[in-house]
Design a protein around this motif. Structure first.
Motif, PDB file in Angstrom:
ATOM      1  N   LEU A   1       8.084   3.314   2.274  1.00  0.00           N
ATOM      2  CA  LEU A   1       7.069   2.866   1.908  1.00  0.00           C
ATOM      3  C   LEU A   1       7.040   3.964   0.451  1.00  0.00           C
ATOM      4  O   LEU A   1       6.453   4.197   0.505  1.00  0.00           O
ATOM      5  CB  LEU A   1       5.778   2.463   2.538  1.00  0.00           C
ATOM      6  CG  LEU A   1       4.390   2.189   1.782  1.00  0.00           C
ATOM      7  CD1 LEU A   1       4.426   0.190   1.639  1.00  0.00           C
ATOM      8  CD2 LEU A   1       3.147   2.426   2.573  1.00  0.00           C
ATOM      9  N   ARG A   2       6.357   3.091  -0.229  1.00  0.00           N
ATOM     10  CA  ARG A   2       6.766   3.739  -2.302  1.00  0.00           C
ATOM     11  C   ARG A   2       5.530   3.344  -2.046  1.00  0.00           C
ATOM     12  O   ARG A   2       4.961   1.619  -2.637  1.00  0.00           O
ATOM     13  CB  ARG A   2       8.034   3.280  -2.906  1.00  0.00           C
ATOM     14  CG  ARG A   2       8.775   3.705  -2.334  1.00  0.00           C
ATOM     15  CD  ARG A   2       9.457   3.520  -3.729  1.00  0.00           C
ATOM     16  NE  ARG A   2      11.068   3.929  -2.552  1.00  0.00           N
ATOM     17  CZ  ARG A   2      12.095   5.398  -3.091  1.00  0.00           C
ATOM     18  NH1 ARG A   2      10.986   5.773  -3.415  1.00  0.00           N
ATOM     19  NH2 ARG A   2      13.156   5.514  -2.513  1.00  0.00           N
ATOM     20  N   VAL A   3       4.447   4.023  -2.956  1.00  0.00           N
ATOM     21  CA  VAL A   3       3.061   3.924  -3.699  1.00  0.00           C
ATOM     22  C   VAL A   3       2.864   4.345  -5.207  1.00  0.00           C
ATOM     23  O   VAL A   3       3.436   5.281  -4.911  1.00  0.00           O
ATOM     24  CB  VAL A   3       2.163   4.460  -2.956  1.00  0.00           C
ATOM     25  CG1 VAL A   3       0.728   4.370  -2.905  1.00  0.00           C
ATOM     26  CG2 VAL A   3       1.879   3.321  -1.084  1.00  0.00           C
ATOM     27  N   GLU A   4       2.572   2.937  -5.734  1.00  0.00           N
ATOM     28  CA  GLU A   4       1.861   4.422  -7.347  1.00  0.00           C
ATOM     29  C   GLU A   4       1.261   3.467  -8.249  1.00  0.00           C
ATOM     30  O   GLU A   4       0.985   2.044  -7.340  1.00  0.00           O
ATOM     31  CB  GLU A   4       3.587   3.911  -8.179  1.00  0.00           C
ATOM     32  CG  GLU A   4       3.278   4.318  -9.534  1.00  0.00           C
ATOM     33  CD  GLU A   4       5.116   3.877 -10.961  1.00  0.00           C
ATOM     34  OE1 GLU A   4       5.397   5.092 -10.356  1.00  0.00           O
ATOM     35  OE2 GLU A   4       5.316   2.364 -10.569  1.00  0.00           O
ATOM     36  N   VAL A   5       0.043   4.084  -8.476  1.00  0.00           N
ATOM     37  CA  VAL A   5      -1.068   4.255  -8.794  1.00  0.00           C
ATOM     38  C   VAL A   5      -0.605   4.494 -10.658  1.00  0.00           C
ATOM     39  O   VAL A   5      -0.247   5.316 -10.641  1.00  0.00           O
ATOM     40  CB  VAL A   5      -2.389   4.542  -8.515  1.00  0.00           C
ATOM     41  CG1 VAL A   5      -3.447   3.985  -9.558  1.00  0.00           C
ATOM     42  CG2 VAL A   5      -1.857   4.249  -7.767  1.00  0.00           C
ATOM     43  N   LEU A   6      -0.570   3.515 -11.416  1.00  0.00           N
ATOM     44  CA  LEU A   6      -0.871   3.903 -13.139  1.00  0.00           C
ATOM     45  C   LEU A   6      -2.084   3.899 -13.885  1.00  0.00           C
ATOM     46  O   LEU A   6      -2.890   2.357 -13.571  1.00  0.00           O
ATOM     47  CB  LEU A   6       0.146   3.441 -14.120  1.00  0.00           C
ATOM     48  CG  LEU A   6       1.829   3.799 -13.107  1.00  0.00           C
ATOM     49  CD1 LEU A   6       2.777   2.278 -14.198  1.00  0.00           C
ATOM     50  CD2 LEU A   6       2.299   5.188 -13.787  1.00  0.00           C
ATOM     51  N   ASN A   7      -2.631   4.354 -14.724  1.00  0.00           N
ATOM     52  CA  ASN A   7      -3.607   4.276 -15.156  1.00  0.00           C
ATOM     53  C   ASN A   7      -3.577   4.297 -16.968  1.00  0.00           C
ATOM     54  O   ASN A   7      -2.639   5.354 -17.354  1.00  0.00           O
ATOM     55  CB  ASN A   7      -4.955   4.462 -14.826  1.00  0.00           C
ATOM     56  CG  ASN A   7      -5.412   6.212 -14.841  1.00  0.00           C
ATOM     57  OD1 ASN A   7      -4.601   7.017 -14.751  1.00  0.00           O
ATOM     58  ND2 ASN A   7      -5.733   6.898 -16.408  1.00  0.00           N
ATOM     59  N   THR A   8      -3.934   4.069 -17.866  1.00  0.00           N
ATOM     60  CA  THR A   8      -3.984   3.877 -19.332  1.00  0.00           C
ATOM     61  C   THR A   8      -5.155   5.105 -19.693  1.00  0.00           C
ATOM     62  O   THR A   8      -6.206   5.506 -19.303  1.00  0.00           O
ATOM     63  CB  THR A   8      -4.197   2.904 -20.041  1.00  0.00           C
ATOM     64  OG1 THR A   8      -5.197   2.347 -19.713  1.00  0.00           O
ATOM     65  CG2 THR A   8      -3.339   1.779 -20.004  1.00  0.00           C
TER      66      THR A   8
END
Length: 282
Positions: free
Chosen positions: A216-223
């Motif tokens: 399971l791959r989880v990614e969170v990006l924020n500017t």
């Protein structure tokens, strides 16, 4: 030499041999008792060391749980209270909505804290006698289970309502996950979004969840401000200063399942949190 003398001469070596064997037996028994005593002492020390390690591990787990509960809910409450204060005089309806969000976040935090404290101090029969209400006006509501990815929509709604727009992408075929993996994935997203909300400066966030064959791959990006343009990142507000315990705890959670977690600032601005959790590990 008489018959008695002959018999005495014959028995003397036998008696001497018996005495030697008896002395050897006594020495052997003493060495055995000493060895048993030392082994018992070593086993006792091992038990004490194992108990101390278990206590330390449990304290770390409790600290992580408290951080997750307090950090997320209090961050939402501070943001919403600040928004309510700014519009209280000009837009009372919006202020009331923000205050209701503060109330809901506070109730959620109290529910989670009651649950944790109930686990720390259960009844003698092992049951949780004071599970705590899910709402202050509904004491009969049972506790909800630990959150998983099925609660991702609710989390995103809360974060978005608090002022951070969030876009979610799900790829692969969603399927039931082991409970520990499910909870860990949810907490990774919660921590990353809470930090983005706390330290963000009017940006947005993207959440990606990928169900691969074996992980399971989880990614969170924020500017956010870019280091390439020379723009300094916004300084965290006083209520947002943290110790990094959240990410450290999450790395430990992910490592338990043989996975890895990487969190770093993006060159183009903002922050990225990425985790991979194997699903085929026994």
């Amino acid at each position: 030499m008489g018959e008695y003398d002959v018999l005495a001469a014959a028995l003397a070596p036998a008696c001497a041999a018996v005495l030697v064997l008896a002395a050897a037996l006594v020495r052997t028994r003493r060495r055995w008792q000493t060895a048993v005593g030392e082994r018992g002492w070593l086993l006792e020390r091992e038990r004490e060391s194992a108990a101390e390690a278990a206590i330390a591990a449990e304290r770390d787990r409790i600290a992580r749980e408290l951080h997750d509960i307090v950090s997320h809910n209090v961050s939402l409450m501070v943001v919403q209270a600040s928004a309510a204060r700014e519009v209280l005089g000009t837009m009372p309806d919006e202020a009331a909505t923000a205050l209701r969000a503060v109330e809901d976040a506070g109730r959620g935090a109290m529910t989670d804290l009651r649950h944790l404290l109930g686990l720390l101090a259960p009844a003698q029969n092992g049951e949780d006698t004071d599970p705590g209400p899910a709402r202050a006006d509904d004491p009969g509501t049972p506790l909800a289970p630990q959150p998983g990815l099925d609660r991702l929509g609710h989390l995103v709604d809360r974060i978005s309502f608090a002022g951070l727009p969030v876009e979610v992408r799900i790829s692969g075929e969603p399927r039931p996950l082991p409970q520990g993996v499910d909870v860990t994935a949810y907490l990774i997203i919660q921590e990353a979004l809470t930090n983005a909300l706390r330290h963000g400066d009017g940006g947005k966030a993207e959440v990606s969840v990928r169900y691969a064959d074996h992980a399971l791959r989880v990614e969170v990006l924020n500017t956010g401000p870019s280091v390439l343009t020379g723009t300094a990142p916004a300084a965290p507000k006083a209520h947002g200063a943290g110790t990094g315990r959240g990410l450290l705890g999450l790395r430990e959670r992910v490592a338990v399942y043989g996975g890895d977690l990487d969190a770093r600032r993006r060159l183009g601005g903002g922050y990225r949190v990425r985790a991979r959790i194997p699903l085929d590990r026994p």
